[in-house]
Design a protein around this motif. Structure first.
Motif, mmCIF file in Angstrom:
data_model
loop_
_atom_site.group_PDB
_atom_site.id
_atom_site.type_symbol
_atom_site.label_atom_id
_atom_site.label_comp_id
_atom_site.label_asym_id
_atom_site.label_seq_id
_atom_site.Cartn_x
_atom_site.Cartn_y
_atom_site.Cartn_z
ATOM 1 N N ASP A 268 0.821 -1.221 0.000
ATOM 2 C CA ASP A 268 0.000 0.000 0.000
ATOM 3 C C ASP A 268 0.851 1.267 0.000
ATOM 4 O O ASP A 268 0.336 2.365 0.195
ATOM 5 C CB ASP A 268 -0.932 -0.013 1.221
ATOM 6 C CG ASP A 268 -1.954 1.107 1.213
ATOM 7 O OD1 ASP A 268 -2.570 1.345 0.148
ATOM 8 O OD2 ASP A 268 -2.135 1.753 2.253
ATOM 9 N N SER A 269 2.157 1.125 -0.204
ATOM 10 C CA SER A 269 2.995 2.330 -0.282
ATOM 11 C C SER A 269 4.309 1.961 -0.964
ATOM 12 O O SER A 269 4.580 0.787 -1.207
ATOM 13 C CB SER A 269 3.276 2.896 1.118
ATOM 14 O OG SER A 269 3.913 1.919 1.906
ATOM 15 N N GLY A 270 5.093 2.998 -1.235
ATOM 16 C CA GLY A 270 6.406 2.781 -1.841
ATOM 17 C C GLY A 270 6.310 2.474 -3.322
ATOM 18 O O GLY A 270 5.252 2.626 -3.941
ATOM 19 N N ASP A 271 7.447 2.009 -3.858
ATOM 20 C CA ASP A 271 7.518 1.703 -5.285
ATOM 21 C C ASP A 271 6.857 0.337 -5.521
ATOM 22 O O ASP A 271 7.458 -0.718 -5.251
ATOM 23 C CB ASP A 271 8.990 1.693 -5.714
ATOM 24 C CG ASP A 271 9.126 1.490 -7.206
ATOM 25 O OD1 ASP A 271 8.339 0.717 -7.791
ATOM 26 O OD2 ASP A 271 10.032 2.098 -7.797
ATOM 27 N N LEU A 272 5.644 0.380 -6.014
ATOM 28 C CA LEU A 272 4.846 -0.853 -6.100
ATOM 29 C C LEU A 272 5.414 -1.840 -7.124
ATOM 30 O O LEU A 272 5.227 -3.050 -6.982
ATOM 31 C CB LEU A 272 3.392 -0.511 -6.432
ATOM 32 C CG LEU A 272 2.644 0.315 -5.366
ATOM 33 C CD1 LEU A 272 1.254 0.735 -5.884
ATOM 34 C CD2 LEU A 272 2.477 -0.468 -4.063
ATOM 35 N N ALA A 273 6.127 -1.329 -8.133
ATOM 36 C CA ALA A 273 6.719 -2.241 -9.122
ATOM 37 C C ALA A 273 7.870 -3.003 -8.460
ATOM 38 O O ALA A 273 7.889 -4.242 -8.421
ATOM 39 C CB ALA A 273 7.213 -1.462 -10.334
ATOM 40 N N ASN A 297 -3.067 2.114 -3.337
ATOM 41 C CA ASN A 297 -2.447 3.414 -3.054
ATOM 42 C C ASN A 297 -2.674 4.356 -4.232
ATOM 43 O O ASN A 297 -1.837 4.475 -5.115
ATOM 44 C CB ASN A 297 -0.942 3.308 -2.761
ATOM 45 C CG ASN A 297 -0.373 4.651 -2.253
ATOM 46 O OD1 ASN A 297 -1.147 5.552 -1.900
ATOM 47 N ND2 ASN A 297 0.940 4.775 -2.215
ATOM 48 N N ASP A 298 -3.814 4.984 -4.212
ATOM 49 C CA ASP A 298 -4.118 6.047 -5.169
ATOM 50 C C ASP A 298 -3.917 5.607 -6.623
ATOM 51 O O ASP A 298 -3.404 6.362 -7.443
ATOM 52 C CB ASP A 298 -3.231 7.253 -4.853
ATOM 53 C CG ASP A 298 -3.967 8.558 -5.099
ATOM 54 O OD1 ASP A 298 -5.205 8.525 -5.153
ATOM 55 O OD2 ASP A 298 -3.305 9.593 -5.263
ATOM 56 N N LEU A 299 -4.370 4.395 -6.907
ATOM 57 C CA LEU A 299 -4.155 3.842 -8.255
ATOM 58 C C LEU A 299 -5.203 4.338 -9.236
ATOM 59 O O LEU A 299 -6.345 4.623 -8.868
ATOM 60 C CB LEU A 299 -4.233 2.307 -8.186
ATOM 61 C CG LEU A 299 -3.162 1.630 -7.351
ATOM 62 C CD1 LEU A 299 -3.529 0.163 -7.112
ATOM 63 C CD2 LEU A 299 -1.800 1.732 -8.043
ATOM 64 N N THR A 303 -1.405 4.754 -13.583
ATOM 65 C CA THR A 303 -0.412 4.135 -12.695
ATOM 66 C C THR A 303 -0.327 2.638 -12.983
ATOM 67 O O THR A 303 0.773 2.073 -13.053
ATOM 68 C CB THR A 303 -0.836 4.327 -11.222
ATOM 69 O OG1 THR A 303 -1.493 5.566 -11.090
ATOM 70 C CG2 THR A 303 0.349 4.268 -10.302
ATOM 71 N N LEU A 307 2.915 0.607 -14.014
ATOM 72 C CA LEU A 307 3.402 -0.483 -13.157
ATOM 73 C C LEU A 307 3.573 -1.752 -13.978
ATOM 74 O O LEU A 307 4.571 -2.465 -13.844
ATOM 75 C CB LEU A 307 2.442 -0.707 -11.988
ATOM 76 C CG LEU A 307 2.477 0.388 -10.917
ATOM 77 C CD1 LEU A 307 1.297 0.246 -9.956
ATOM 78 C CD2 LEU A 307 3.789 0.347 -10.140
ATOM 79 N N GLN A 310 6.615 -1.663 -16.031
ATOM 80 C CA GLN A 310 7.831 -1.875 -15.234
ATOM 81 C C GLN A 310 7.959 -3.325 -14.764
ATOM 82 O O GLN A 310 8.835 -3.653 -13.967
ATOM 83 C CB GLN A 310 7.812 -0.952 -14.004
ATOM 84 C CG GLN A 310 7.929 0.527 -14.336
ATOM 85 C CD GLN A 310 7.495 1.391 -13.163
ATOM 86 O OE1 GLN A 310 7.912 1.179 -12.029
ATOM 87 N NE2 GLN A 310 6.657 2.365 -13.433
HETATM 88 N N1 LIG Z 1 6.726 2.114 -9.686
HETATM 89 C C1 LIG Z 1 5.792 3.057 -9.736
HETATM 90 N N2 LIG Z 1 5.606 3.742 -10.873
HETATM 91 C C2 LIG Z 1 4.670 4.712 -10.941
HETATM 92 N N3 LIG Z 1 3.879 5.051 -9.920
HETATM 93 C C3 LIG Z 1 4.013 4.388 -8.761
HETATM 94 C C4 LIG Z 1 4.973 3.371 -8.618
HETATM 95 N N4 LIG Z 1 4.866 2.903 -7.362
HETATM 96 C C5 LIG Z 1 3.891 3.590 -6.735
HETATM 97 N N5 LIG Z 1 3.356 4.481 -7.587
HETATM 98 C C6 LIG Z 1 2.253 5.426 -7.353
HETATM 99 O O1 LIG Z 1 2.852 6.646 -6.947
HETATM 100 C C7 LIG Z 1 2.075 7.303 -5.992
HETATM 101 C C8 LIG Z 1 2.932 7.435 -4.748
HETATM 102 O O2 LIG Z 1 2.302 8.275 -3.890
HETATM 103 P P1 LIG Z 1 2.850 8.579 -2.466
HETATM 104 O O3 LIG Z 1 4.118 9.327 -2.557
HETATM 105 O O4 LIG Z 1 1.708 9.161 -1.693
HETATM 106 O O5 LIG Z 1 3.089 7.100 -1.971
HETATM 107 P P2 LIG Z 1 3.934 6.541 -0.832
HETATM 108 O O6 LIG Z 1 5.377 6.603 -1.161
HETATM 109 O O7 LIG Z 1 3.396 5.208 -0.653
HETATM 110 O O8 LIG Z 1 3.587 7.420 0.396
HETATM 111 P P3 LIG Z 1 2.465 7.162 1.508
HETATM 112 O O9 LIG Z 1 3.090 6.271 2.511
HETATM 113 O O10 LIG Z 1 2.185 8.539 2.016
HETATM 114 O O11 LIG Z 1 1.260 6.561 0.850
HETATM 115 C C9 LIG Z 1 0.838 6.443 -5.763
HETATM 116 O O12 LIG Z 1 -0.197 6.870 -6.623
HETATM 117 C C10 LIG Z 1 1.319 5.069 -6.221
HETATM 118 O O13 LIG Z 1 0.248 4.241 -6.680
#
Ligand SMILES: Nc1ncnc2c1ncn2[C@@H]1O[C@H](COP(=O)(O)OP(=O)(O)OP(=O)(O)O)[C@@H](O)[C@H]1O
Ligand SMILES: O=P(O)(O)OC[C@H]1O[C@H](OP(=O)(O)OP(=O)(O)O)[C@H](O)[C@@H]1O
Ligand SMILES: O=C(O)c1cccnc1
Length: 494
Positions: A268-273, A297-299, A303, A307, A310
């Motif tokens: 639910d956070s960070g670099d999801l890929a 996470n705000d998908l 996005t 993802l 990637q």
């Molecule tokens: N590899 C990626 N490529 C593009 N977008 C991504 C990737 N990984 C995550 N995202 C998207 O980037 C955005 C990151 O937002 P944000 O900075 O709020 O996330 P976060 O790092 O998880 O922080 P938080 O903990 O506050 O949610 C989200 O919309 C997420 O879905």
């Protein structure tokens, strides 16, 4: 199930509708027949089509239309001009007209009526606001969901939007609209209860925070929901703590051999890929190839597309805010326009609204709306609007489809099926349409998608779909525009 829970929506209308009803009643014109068409002019999200949704709610609304004592008291109190006899008339108010609409899940296009109402002006006017409210929102969300489905056609899509939705109605009808377009589940239990949408849920960070250790939190959760648990792994450190703890718990359960192991982990956070690729490697190395990866996470469709590009190893997507609020295009501009009215001799005459903006000029007349399907390819060639007096499309005669703006762009088609897009829903106030099940609507939508070429369906810069007026409709529109202009000039010179 839904009907019992629905509030009386008879006053869910703009005051100007009641004012017009009153003025018609006052001048004894309220029984005059009128024909209105609903359509939108611009597609949302730059998409090549919209997905019609909202009809079920319109039907439930129309069936429940009654001015009860509370509504009448309120009107009496609100407007001193309303004659008591008018309020008396409202007591027996019922929808007695005809209504035609596109079935839910149908792909719809700009300037193509998705609904037509023929009835007393008194009734047709009242329902405008609610009909547009329901169709505009639900069609918008169904269209956004369809875009998400395009980028993840084989993945599990879960609607997670309730907490961010524009209040409760938007949450449940939005969940339903997403399901129409191919989502698999919603987190909203009431939407599940009301509409039979499958429900799914993981757990929140609060669950993990509530225990001294993440491992204990996962163990307790997985024990409570054997075979059904999805563990949220990002509360502290996804790869150093969350995934290893989830693996420990999942292995322990898998070793019991009853098949009731951890179902998935959620990121639910960070670099999801990156995180999904690494988590997949760790799970596979532990022999947990069956444990799926859910992301949230705000998908949105963009996005998810990135993802995937990637190489993300995500099986299931939880999508909330961006979907339920249609964040990048928060309203569909569907309108409801008068196209024909009763004349002194009792016949229906076409009527037009002229505007400085040519796009806003209405197309007059009582019309049929056909989707022309090529017999050769099985694909839709275009939508064709004809006057009801014309029979060429219904008889399968050669049709010339031309662009109403660039009329030199035309083609003639001979081998086709003309599908009447507007299904009778009410005839003389009687509901003649049996509402399909939600799964039937979803299947209808799936079949609809199959009628269109990838050029129309693609996310970015889709090819505009052809919408044609019959030559008679076009000629009548032009004559009425010129006639109206001449009349204006004459009036100005008088
Ligand atoms: N590899 C990626 N490529 C593009 N977008 C991504 C990737 N990984 C995550 N995202 C998207 O980037 C955005 C990151 O937002 P944000 O900075 O709020 O996330 P976060 O790092 O998880 O922080 P938080 O903990 O506050 O949610 C989200 O919309 C997420 O879905
Ligand atoms: O991001 P969306 O597409 O809107 O999807 C819904 C979001 O709601 C939850 O977050 P929230 O921070 O509200 O609660 P949590 O403590 O469960 O993370 C969930 O974790 C998602 O991130
Ligand atoms: O089940 C979930 O994980 C969920 C539900 C709603 C919102 N966010 C997450």
């Amino acid at each position: 199930m839904y009907a019992e829970q629905q509030a009386n929506l008879v006053l869910h209308t703009d005051k100007y509708q009641i004012n017009m009803m009153y003025a018609h009643w006052k001048h004894n014109t309220h029984n005059k027949k009128a024909v209105f068409e609903a359509y939108f002019r611009k597609l949302p999200f730059g998409n090549g089509y919209a997905v019609s949704a909202g009809l079920e709610r319109v039907v439930r609304y129309i069936n429940s239309l009654r001015f009860d004592e509370a509504a009448l008291d309120y009107l009496r109190e609100q407007e001193e001009n309303y004659d008591p006899a008018f309020l008396e008339e409202l007591k027996s108010f019922r929808f007695t007209g005809d209504l035609y609409a596109c079935e839910e899940g149908t792909l719809v296009f700009p300037n193509v009526p998705f609904l037509r109402v023929e009835g007393r002006i008194f009734e047709a006017q009242l329902i405008e606001t609610a009909v547009l409210n329901f169709f505009n929102f639900q069609t918008l969300i169904a269209t956004k969901a369809a875009r998400i489905k395009v980028v993840a056609p084989d993945d599990i899509l879960m609607e997670f939007g309730t907490r961010r939705a524009q209040e409760a109605d938007a949450a449940i009808w939005g969940a339903r609209a997403a399901y129409v377009s191919g989502f698999h589940a919603t987190s909203n239990m009431r939407a599940g209860q009301l509409f039979g949408i499958p429900t799914k849920g993981t757990h929140a960070h609060a669950w993990v925070q509530d225990f001294d250790s993440e491992e204990e939190a996962f163990t307790r959760f997985a024990d409570a929901l054997p075979g059904q648990s999805t563990l949220l792994v990002d509360t502290y450190d996804t790869l150093k703590s969350g995934v290893p703890n989830a693996i420990k718990v999942a292995k322990r359960l898998a070793a019991q051999g009853d098949g009731k192991t951890v179902q998935a982990i959620r990121l639910d956070s960070g670099d999801l890929a990156y995180l999904s690729i690494e988590a997949r490697k760790m799970l596979d190395a532990a022999g947990l190839t069956h444990v799926k990866i859910v992301a949230s996470n705000d998908l949105d469709e963009h996005t998810i597309l990135h993802l995937k590009a990637q190489g993300a190893r995500i099986d299931s997507w939880g999508i909330g805010t961006q979907l339920i609020t249609a964040a990048d295009h928060p309203a569909l501009g569907g309108v409801y326009k008068l196209v024909a009215k009763e004349t002194a001799d009792g016949t229906l005459a076409p009527t037009i609204k002229i505007s400085g903006n040519p796009e806003k000029i209405t197309t007059p007349g009582l019309k049929n709306v056909y989707r022309i399907i090529s017999r050769e390819t099985g694909k839709a060639v275009g939508d064709y609007l004809t006057l009801q007096s014309e029979t060429d499309a219904a008889k399968g005669e050669p049709l010339t489809l031309f662009d109403p703006v660039h009329t030199y762009l035309n083609k003639t088609i001979t081998e086709y099926d003309a599908v009447d897009l507007l299904t009778p829903i009410y005839q003389k106030g009687e509901q003649v349409y049996e509402l399909p099940t939600l799964d039937a609507i979803r299947e209808h939508h799936r079949q609809q998608i199959g009628l269109f070429w990838p050029e129309t369906l693609r996310l970015l810069n889709p090819e505009p779909y052809h919408v044609s007026l019959s030559k008679q409709t076009y000629d009548m529109k032009m004559q009425m525009i010129h006639g109206m202009k001449e009349k204006l000039n004459r009036d100005l010179n008088q």
